[in-house]
Motif scaffolding. Structure first.
Motif, PDB file in Angstrom:
ATOM      1  N   ALA A  17       0.706  -1.086   0.017  1.00  0.00           N
ATOM      2  CA  ALA A  17      -0.031   0.039  -0.083  1.00  0.00           C
ATOM      3  C   ALA A  17       0.932   1.306   0.073  1.00  0.00           C
ATOM      4  O   ALA A  17       0.432   2.209  -0.839  1.00  0.00           O
ATOM      5  N   ILE A  18       2.116   1.170   0.752  1.00  0.00           N
ATOM      6  CA  ILE A  18       2.634   2.318   0.545  1.00  0.00           C
ATOM      7  C   ILE A  18       3.589   2.455  -0.525  1.00  0.00           C
ATOM      8  O   ILE A  18       3.680   3.672  -1.120  1.00  0.00           O
ATOM      9  N   VAL A  19       4.013   1.545  -1.127  1.00  0.00           N
ATOM     10  CA  VAL A  19       4.476   1.553  -2.640  1.00  0.00           C
ATOM     11  C   VAL A  19       3.710   2.189  -3.513  1.00  0.00           C
ATOM     12  O   VAL A  19       3.994   2.931  -4.438  1.00  0.00           O
ATOM     13  N   LYS A  20       2.460   1.626  -3.508  1.00  0.00           N
ATOM     14  CA  LYS A  20       1.271   2.128  -4.466  1.00  0.00           C
ATOM     15  C   LYS A  20       1.161   3.435  -4.388  1.00  0.00           C
ATOM     16  O   LYS A  20       1.150   4.395  -5.234  1.00  0.00           O
ATOM     17  N   SER A  21       1.265   3.909  -3.219  1.00  0.00           N
ATOM     18  CA  SER A  21       0.919   5.485  -2.742  1.00  0.00           C
ATOM     19  C   SER A  21       2.160   6.202  -3.364  1.00  0.00           C
ATOM     20  O   SER A  21       1.975   7.256  -4.024  1.00  0.00           O
ATOM     21  N   LEU A  22       3.241   5.743  -3.087  1.00  0.00           N
ATOM     22  CA  LEU A  22       4.571   6.454  -3.810  1.00  0.00           C
ATOM     23  C   LEU A  22       4.416   6.390  -5.208  1.00  0.00           C
ATOM     24  O   LEU A  22       4.638   7.479  -5.727  1.00  0.00           O
ATOM     25  N   THR A  23       3.874   5.443  -5.901  1.00  0.00           N
ATOM     26  CA  THR A  23       3.898   5.411  -7.117  1.00  0.00           C
ATOM     27  C   THR A  23       2.927   6.251  -7.779  1.00  0.00           C
ATOM     28  O   THR A  23       3.082   7.154  -8.502  1.00  0.00           O
ATOM     29  N   ASP A  24       1.598   6.133  -7.314  1.00  0.00           N
ATOM     30  CA  ASP A  24       0.650   7.046  -7.656  1.00  0.00           C
ATOM     31  C   ASP A  24       0.890   8.340  -7.381  1.00  0.00           C
ATOM     32  O   ASP A  24       0.438   9.379  -8.081  1.00  0.00           O
ATOM     33  N   ASP A  25       1.236   8.785  -6.098  1.00  0.00           N
ATOM     34  CA  ASP A  25       1.312   9.911  -5.701  1.00  0.00           C
ATOM     35  C   ASP A  25       2.603  10.755  -5.902  1.00  0.00           C
ATOM     36  O   ASP A  25       2.617  12.156  -6.000  1.00  0.00           O
ATOM     37  N   LEU A  26       3.611  10.107  -6.115  1.00  0.00           N
ATOM     38  CA  LEU A  26       4.903  10.945  -6.200  1.00  0.00           C
ATOM     39  C   LEU A  26       5.498  10.666  -7.569  1.00  0.00           C
ATOM     40  O   LEU A  26       6.005  11.338  -8.433  1.00  0.00           O
ATOM     41  N   ILE A  27       5.535   9.439  -8.106  1.00  0.00           N
ATOM     42  CA  ILE A  27       6.520   9.253  -9.205  1.00  0.00           C
ATOM     43  C   ILE A  27       5.611   9.223 -10.372  1.00  0.00           C
ATOM     44  O   ILE A  27       6.280   9.907 -11.221  1.00  0.00           O
ATOM     45  N   ASN A  28       4.540   8.867 -10.460  1.00  0.00           N
ATOM     46  CA  ASN A  28       3.375   9.189 -11.560  1.00  0.00           C
ATOM     47  C   ASN A  28       3.271  10.701 -12.124  1.00  0.00           C
ATOM     48  O   ASN A  28       3.557  11.033 -13.261  1.00  0.00           O
ATOM     49  N   PRO A  29       3.308  11.423 -11.026  1.00  0.00           N
ATOM     50  CA  PRO A  29       3.241  12.901 -11.310  1.00  0.00           C
ATOM     51  C   PRO A  29       4.543  13.479 -12.059  1.00  0.00           C
ATOM     52  O   PRO A  29       4.583  14.419 -12.701  1.00  0.00           O
ATOM     53  N   ILE A  30       5.766  13.047 -11.440  1.00  0.00           N
ATOM     54  CA  ILE A  30       7.003  13.381 -12.161  1.00  0.00           C
ATOM     55  C   ILE A  30       6.882  12.810 -13.408  1.00  0.00           C
ATOM     56  O   ILE A  30       7.463  13.601 -14.387  1.00  0.00           O
ATOM     57  N   ILE A  31       6.590  11.418 -13.776  1.00  0.00           N
ATOM     58  CA  ILE A  31       6.667  11.106 -15.034  1.00  0.00           C
ATOM     59  C   ILE A  31       5.790  11.652 -16.216  1.00  0.00           C
ATOM     60  O   ILE A  31       6.069  12.065 -17.143  1.00  0.00           O
ATOM     61  N   GLY A  32       4.619  11.809 -15.494  1.00  0.00           N
ATOM     62  CA  GLY A  32       3.428  12.772 -16.155  1.00  0.00           C
ATOM     63  C   GLY A  32       3.977  14.122 -16.571  1.00  0.00           C
ATOM     64  O   GLY A  32       3.492  14.595 -17.661  1.00  0.00           O
ATOM     65  N   ILE A  33       4.826  14.803 -15.982  1.00  0.00           N
ATOM     66  CA  ILE A  33       5.149  16.099 -16.238  1.00  0.00           C
ATOM     67  C   ILE A  33       6.064  15.911 -17.572  1.00  0.00           C
ATOM     68  O   ILE A  33       5.758  16.657 -18.484  1.00  0.00           O
ATOM     69  N   PHE A  34       6.746  15.038 -17.687  1.00  0.00           N
ATOM     70  CA  PHE A  34       7.669  14.682 -18.892  1.00  0.00           C
ATOM     71  C   PHE A  34       6.796  14.353 -20.234  1.00  0.00           C
ATOM     72  O   PHE A  34       7.050  14.476 -21.270  1.00  0.00           O
ATOM     73  N   LEU A  35       5.516  13.383 -19.826  1.00  0.00           N
ATOM     74  CA  LEU A  35       4.670  12.838 -20.890  1.00  0.00           C
ATOM     75  C   LEU A  35       3.477  13.821 -21.272  1.00  0.00           C
ATOM     76  O   LEU A  35       2.712  13.411 -21.981  1.00  0.00           O
ATOM     77  N   GLY A  36       3.398  14.909 -20.262  1.00  0.00           N
ATOM     78  CA  GLY A  36       2.185  15.678 -20.805  1.00  0.00           C
ATOM     79  C   GLY A  36       1.015  15.298 -20.060  1.00  0.00           C
ATOM     80  O   GLY A  36      -0.117  15.914 -20.203  1.00  0.00           O
ATOM     81  N   LYS A  37       1.198  14.275 -19.343  1.00  0.00           N
ATOM     82  CA  LYS A  37      -0.206  13.673 -18.431  1.00  0.00           C
ATOM     83  C   LYS A  37       0.428  13.563 -17.137  1.00  0.00           C
ATOM     84  O   LYS A  37       1.313  12.901 -16.793  1.00  0.00           O
ATOM     85  N   VAL A  38      -0.569  13.786 -16.230  1.00  0.00           N
ATOM     86  CA  VAL A  38      -0.268  13.814 -14.740  1.00  0.00           C
ATOM     87  C   VAL A  38      -0.863  12.153 -14.402  1.00  0.00           C
ATOM     88  O   VAL A  38       0.020  11.777 -13.589  1.00  0.00           O
TER      89      VAL A  38
END
Length: 122
Positions: free
Chosen positions: A29-50
């Protein structure tokens, strides 16, 4: 039958396994939150989608949700890396305990062998 079940549950390895499963699910659950709330938004910045989980490829009437797959891969890699680090830490403690064991001098071993051979000759 109840006594056998009680003996089974009382074993340390069964209880350790249960604790491991509970901690593992909480860690997931912690890793899922890390991925969904922190890593994906950073990747989304580069892909143009959050939100990567909304990335979908439509082929006819089928929807291929490759964004959710990317999320799962990221979660797996994070969990695998943390488990790898934990195993390295545990192994370093085990090695330190083994190193703490008294070292036997080779000359002492040879002298003991000579002594034993001399005893056997008498």
């Amino acid at each position: 039958m109840f006594k056998e079940f009680k003996n089974f549950i009382s074993r340390g390895n069964v209880i350790d396994l249960a604790v491991g499963v509970i901690i593992g699910s909480a860690f997931t659950a912690i890793v899922k939150s890390l991925t969904d709330d922190l890593i994906n938004p950073i990747i989304g910045i580069f892909l143009g989608k959050v939100d990567l989980s909304n990335l979908v490829l439509k082929v006819g009437s089928a929807q291929l949700k490759y964004g959710s797959f990317i999320n799962s891969v990221i979660n797996f890699l994070i969990i695998a890396f943390v488990v790898f680090i934990l195993i390295k830490i545990i192994n370093s403690f085990v090695k330190k305990k083994e190193e703490a064991a008294p070292q036997v001098n080779k000359s002492e071993v040879l002298l003991e062998e000579i002594r034993d051979l001399l005893k056997n000759q008498k």
